[in-house]
Design an enzyme around this catalytic site. Structure first.
Site, mmCIF file in Angstrom:
data_model
loop_
_atom_site.group_PDB
_atom_site.id
_atom_site.type_symbol
_atom_site.label_atom_id
_atom_site.label_comp_id
_atom_site.label_asym_id
_atom_site.label_seq_id
_atom_site.Cartn_x
_atom_site.Cartn_y
_atom_site.Cartn_z
ATOM 1 N N GLU A 110 69.081 -14.089 -0.208
ATOM 2 C CA GLU A 110 70.167 -13.155 -0.622
ATOM 3 C C GLU A 110 71.192 -13.148 0.608
ATOM 4 O O GLU A 110 72.170 -12.487 0.500
ATOM 5 C CB GLU A 110 69.629 -11.820 -0.726
ATOM 6 C CG GLU A 110 68.976 -10.894 0.358
ATOM 7 C CD GLU A 110 67.608 -11.384 1.104
ATOM 8 O OE1 GLU A 110 66.971 -12.672 0.609
ATOM 9 O OE2 GLU A 110 67.064 -10.857 2.015
ATOM 10 N N CYS B 256 60.450 -13.314 2.349
ATOM 11 C CA CYS B 256 60.248 -12.944 3.634
ATOM 12 C C CYS B 256 58.752 -12.438 3.670
ATOM 13 O O CYS B 256 57.693 -12.815 3.534
ATOM 14 C CB CYS B 256 61.196 -12.330 4.251
ATOM 15 S SG CYS B 256 61.143 -12.027 6.008
ATOM 16 N N HIS C 116 65.717 -15.793 3.781
ATOM 17 C CA HIS C 116 66.553 -14.787 2.856
ATOM 18 C C HIS C 116 67.713 -15.414 2.105
ATOM 19 O O HIS C 116 68.698 -15.557 2.425
ATOM 20 C CB HIS C 116 67.086 -13.574 3.901
ATOM 21 C CG HIS C 116 66.042 -12.798 4.525
ATOM 22 N ND1 HIS C 116 65.563 -11.670 3.934
ATOM 23 C CD2 HIS C 116 65.308 -12.907 5.734
ATOM 24 C CE1 HIS C 116 64.538 -11.345 4.607
ATOM 25 N NE2 HIS C 116 64.741 -11.924 5.814
#
Lengths: 251, 194
Positions: free
Chosen positions: B178, B77, B176
């Site tokens: 994650e 990001c 993202h």
């Protein structure tokens, strides 16, 4: 293409998931961490946790729960309920929340939105609005729908976005718990008036209701609780249905 | 194997750490140059504002450290954006690892930030091994990287832009991983194996 989001909401009371109807008649609906994992596996795009008994003493417990959730699930989640200071937000974001939602505190002090957006970025500040249709208009309520304000939902949304709110979570109190569909008109009005995503909430009962709120209501995301908690609608089936209706959905 | 998550004044460090723990890795979160330089892999996370993040990196001299890294580096990001040449956010001069410029989404009818799940396509490099074309990843951003030679994945939000970049040992993703369910997890596993 950006997908429309399906967001199960978990109301949290004393560390348990609960569900009421029209903000009343609270029933137990299970362990929030287990439910969160289940929803993520079933295809939920995001989760919202609302702490409905949030008090200062409970804040620490909530932060611990947030960390447990953040460790276990691999999709984004928002935490809200009784947040009224920069310290609260810092605690919850540090605990692992991706976004926080504010409601009553922002009504009492709109500058709080700006302060939070400046410090943490608009992308993690969700403004939650509880609204009720009365006397031909949509009025904003605070304190979990108990106190009426002089604000109109449409005006308040616009003001909040100007101050830095990154998303609007709009709950229609008339529709919440009725399972008769989302409040299409106010969702559409707000979605067209602001340039941030609008999450529609309150009234989901059938899969058609989600289709309606994404098409006629122009919502970017739809939130529901009991239809998912009590397995009346399966998330995967819902997403397949919406996809078959040409709505962009992550499958 | 040591995996370092670069610590600086930007969010999502904890989320990235948790995601690595879910795939059995215990990352080291540090801003110590020696630890960063000696790591096997470096993750450069980031949620925040470009100019204040760059100022912080310069103050701590981490800008020089990052540029000189030889091991695989993954920017996420804002981390990816800071690896580009410049950003319209706060008129910031960035690290200049990738040639791209970072621009603001500014079409009138467009909702900004883009928040939610969008698809990635034209996937290149082993970073995307086992990830299919048009897979969804989770995005939250107001600024984007233009297309260019370094582009290894594209996404469309009214226009096509770079959702991943690659040059030498440096990789960057706008989304993202994650927070992107199993598809994101696969990408993190691929990065660890590079």
């Amino acid at each position: 293409m950006l997908a429309k989001r399906i967001i199960p909401c978990l109301d949290i009371k004393d560390g348990r998931t609960v569900k009421g109807i029209n903000f009343e008649n609270i029933r137990d609906a299970g362990d929030p961490v287990e439910l969160a994992i289940r929803y993520a596996q079933e295809g939920a795009d995001e989760l919202v946790f609302l702490d409905i008994t949030a008090t200062n003493e409970k804040r620490r417990t909530l932060a611990e729960l947030v960390t447990k959730i953040a460790k276990q699930i691999n999709i984004p989640f928002t935490v809200g309920g009784g947040i009224n200071s920069i310290e609260d937000v810092t605690t919850l974001l540090n605990a692992g929340a991706d976004k926080i939602s504010i409601n009553s505190a922002a009504i009492k002090d709109p500058e709080l939105i700006k302060k939070l957006a400046d410090q943490f970025g608009s992308q993690c500040i969700v403004l939650a609005i509880d609204t009720k249709f009365e006397n031909n208009d949509w009025w904003v309520y605070l304190n979990g729908g108990r106190v009426k304000t002089e604000l109109l939902a449409l005006n308040w949304s616009k003001q909040a976005v100007k101050l830095g709110a990154g998303e609007i979570l709009l709950t229609s109190m008339n529709n919440d718990g009725t399972k008769s569909g989302f409040a299409i008109d106010i969702t559409k009005q707000i979605s067209e008036a602001v340039n941030v995503p609008v999450i529609a909430s309150g009234g989901a009962g059938k899969m058609e209701h989600f289709k309606e709120v994404f098409t006629a209501g122009k919502a970017d995301a739809a939130l529901a609780a009991s239809v998912f908690h009590f397995d009346e609608i399966k998330i995967l089936e819902l997403k397949k249905y919406l996809s078959s209706k040409s709505i962009p959905i992550r499958l | 194997m040591t995996i370092v998550i670069l610590k600086y004044n930007a969010g999502n460090i904890r989320s990235v750490s948790f995601a690595l723990e879910r795939i059995g890795i215990e990352p080291i979160i540090t801003d110590d140059p020696d630890q960063i330089i000696s790591a096997d892999k470096v993750i450069f996370p980031g949620v925040g504002e470009a100019s204040s993040a760059m100022n912080y990196l310069r103050e701590k001299k981490l800008n020089e450290v990052i540029r000189q890294l030889k091991q695989p580096v993954l920017g996420i990001c804002l981390g990816m954006q800071l690896m580009c040449s410049s950003s319209e956010e706060g008129n910031t001069t960035c690290l200049g690892i990738f040639d791209q410029k970072i621009k603001l989404f500014n079409k009138p009818q467009l909702k900004v930030p883009q928040i939610g799940w969008n698809t990635i396509f034209d996937l290149k490099t082993d970073l995307f091994k086992g990830i299919k074309e048009q897979e969804y990843q989770y995005f939250v951003h107001s600024y984007y990287a233009e297309l260019g030679e370094n582009t290894i994945a594209k996404t469309n939000y009214e226009l096509d832009y770079s959702s991943a970049l690659h040059k030498n040992n440096f990789y960057g993703v706008q989304f993202h991983p994650e927070k992107s369910s199993t598809a994101g997890q696969t990408l993190l596993e691929n990065f660890i194996k590079l």
